[in-house]
Design a protein around this motif. Structure first.
Motif, PDB file in Angstrom:
ATOM      1  N   LEU A  92       0.967  -1.215  -0.058  1.00 51.26           N
ATOM      2  CA  LEU A  92       0.037  -0.154   0.134  1.00 51.26           C
ATOM      3  C   LEU A  92       1.070   1.397  -0.293  1.00 51.26           C
ATOM      4  N   ALA A  93       1.768   1.109   0.842  1.00 46.62           N
ATOM      5  CA  ALA A  93       2.824   2.279   0.993  1.00 46.62           C
ATOM      6  C   ALA A  93       3.508   2.490  -0.384  1.00 46.62           C
ATOM      7  N   ASN A  94       4.007   1.507  -1.022  1.00 48.68           N
ATOM      8  CA  ASN A  94       4.817   1.686  -2.217  1.00 48.68           C
ATOM      9  C   ASN A  94       3.847   2.116  -3.286  1.00 48.68           C
ATOM     10  N   ARG A  95       2.567   1.581  -3.391  1.00 53.71           N
ATOM     11  CA  ARG A  95       1.691   2.296  -4.488  1.00 53.71           C
ATOM     12  C   ARG A  95       1.377   3.762  -4.214  1.00 53.71           C
ATOM     13  N   ALA A  96       1.168   4.099  -2.886  1.00 53.29           N
ATOM     14  CA  ALA A  96       1.036   5.421  -2.786  1.00 53.29           C
ATOM     15  C   ALA A  96       2.242   6.275  -2.796  1.00 53.29           C
ATOM     16  N   PHE A  97       3.275   5.804  -2.615  1.00 58.45           N
ATOM     17  CA  PHE A  97       4.707   6.533  -2.937  1.00 58.45           C
ATOM     18  C   PHE A  97       4.599   6.700  -4.424  1.00 58.45           C
ATOM     19  N   GLU A  98       4.586   5.805  -5.139  1.00 58.13           N
ATOM     20  CA  GLU A  98       4.748   5.859  -6.823  1.00 58.13           C
ATOM     21  C   GLU A  98       3.751   6.871  -7.421  1.00 58.13           C
ATOM     22  N   ALA A  99       2.366   6.865  -6.866  1.00 59.64           N
ATOM     23  CA  ALA A  99       1.208   7.842  -7.329  1.00 59.64           C
ATOM     24  C   ALA A  99       2.006   9.140  -6.836  1.00 59.64           C
ATOM     25  N   ALA A 100       2.319   9.331  -5.782  1.00 62.34           N
ATOM     26  CA  ALA A 100       2.697  10.735  -5.107  1.00 62.34           C
ATOM     27  C   ALA A 100       3.907  11.158  -5.918  1.00 62.34           C
ATOM     28  N   TYR A 101       4.932  10.363  -6.235  1.00 64.35           N
ATOM     29  CA  TYR A 101       6.213  10.818  -6.950  1.00 64.35           C
ATOM     30  C   TYR A 101       5.800  11.113  -8.459  1.00 64.35           C
ATOM     31  N   ASP A 102       4.809  10.441  -8.880  1.00 66.15           N
ATOM     32  CA  ASP A 102       4.397  10.523 -10.309  1.00 66.15           C
ATOM     33  C   ASP A 102       3.862  11.892 -10.688  1.00 66.15           C
ATOM     34  N   ALA A 103       2.758  12.247  -9.418  1.00 66.81           N
ATOM     35  CA  ALA A 103       2.123  13.457  -9.651  1.00 66.81           C
ATOM     36  C   ALA A 103       3.151  14.694  -9.414  1.00 66.81           C
TER      37      ALA A 103
END
Length: 229
Positions: free
Chosen positions: A75-86
């Motif tokens: 969950l944290a990894n998905r949130a990290f990637e989404a935030a970094y991509d944004a």
């Protein structure tokens, strides 16, 4: 080219050839919140420090160490990637000055160039697209494509195998973190250099075993080109 010259240069991206601007820490804060860490307090502070200490490592590995729970880490990894991509879209990214010229000069001199990362392939591709770098290197690698990320040697050794360098002592590695240094040393690279444009300072890089510490990617390219002459 001398018989023992460097044939392959392996570069980290964020902090080494790409100006990070604190995006990793900002994306981590979003990921930590999504994973249920309190916004303030000692637990968040310890987690943030761990992220700083382990800069350069595969992000899913970092989250597994932090949360000791696979579902929460994912969950944290998905949130990290989404935030970094944004953040890439919102803030933008820039190259470390001289990076593109360094790649061009090395390739023109017959040295293969590989770009590696601790991010996923999707995030790496977004960085490459934002910079217009899809054709700037001979190879780009994310951890899942090599087996394991830093501090293991897999990224460097995979680059060596795919690009056909003759031996590990014909390889040079550049990164801005102690994890980059550990990877290069584990792979047996002849030059394992730290750069001062990213997360860790000269004392940390030298303590990790860096063979050289350079101000930036430009001086690293100069170091390799000196060996070619």
């Amino acid at each position: 080219m001398p018989d023992n010259a460097i044939q392959l240069a392996v570069f980290d991206m964020a902090g080494t050839t790409v100006a990070d601007g604190g995006l990793v820490v900002r994306a981590f804060d979003a990921a930590a919140t999504a994973a249920g860490l309190e916004a303030e307090g000692p637990q968040r502070d310890r987690a943030r420090q761990y992220v700083l200490d382990t800069m350069g490592q595969s992000k899913i590995v970092v989250f597994r160490a932090l949360f000791d729970d696979e579902d929460r880490a994912q969950l944290a990894n998905r949130a990290f990637e989404a935030a970094y991509d944004a953040l890439i879209e919102e803030v933008g990214v820039t190259a470390i000055p001289g990076a593109a010229a360094a790649f061009e000069q090395l390739r023109a001199a017959g040295v293969k160039v590989a770009l590696t990362t601790g991010f996923s392939r999707g995030t790496q591709d977004r960085l490459l697209t934002a910079l217009g770098w899809h054709d700037i290197a001979d190879l780009t690698l994310a951890p899942a494509e090599a087996g394991r990320g830093r501090p293991y040697p897999d990224l460097v050794l995979t680059a060596l195998l795919r690009l056909g360098a003759d031996a590990v002592d014909r390889v040079a590695v550049l990164g801005d973190t102690t994890s980059d240094i550990a990877t290069g040393l584990a792979a047996g690279a002849r030059i394992v250099a730290g750069t001062l444009t990213g997360a860790h300072d000269e004392a940390q890089l030298r303590a990790a075993g860096a063979t050289h510490v350079v101000p930036s990617v430009t001086e690293f390219a100069d170091l390799i080109r000196t060996e070619l002459s």
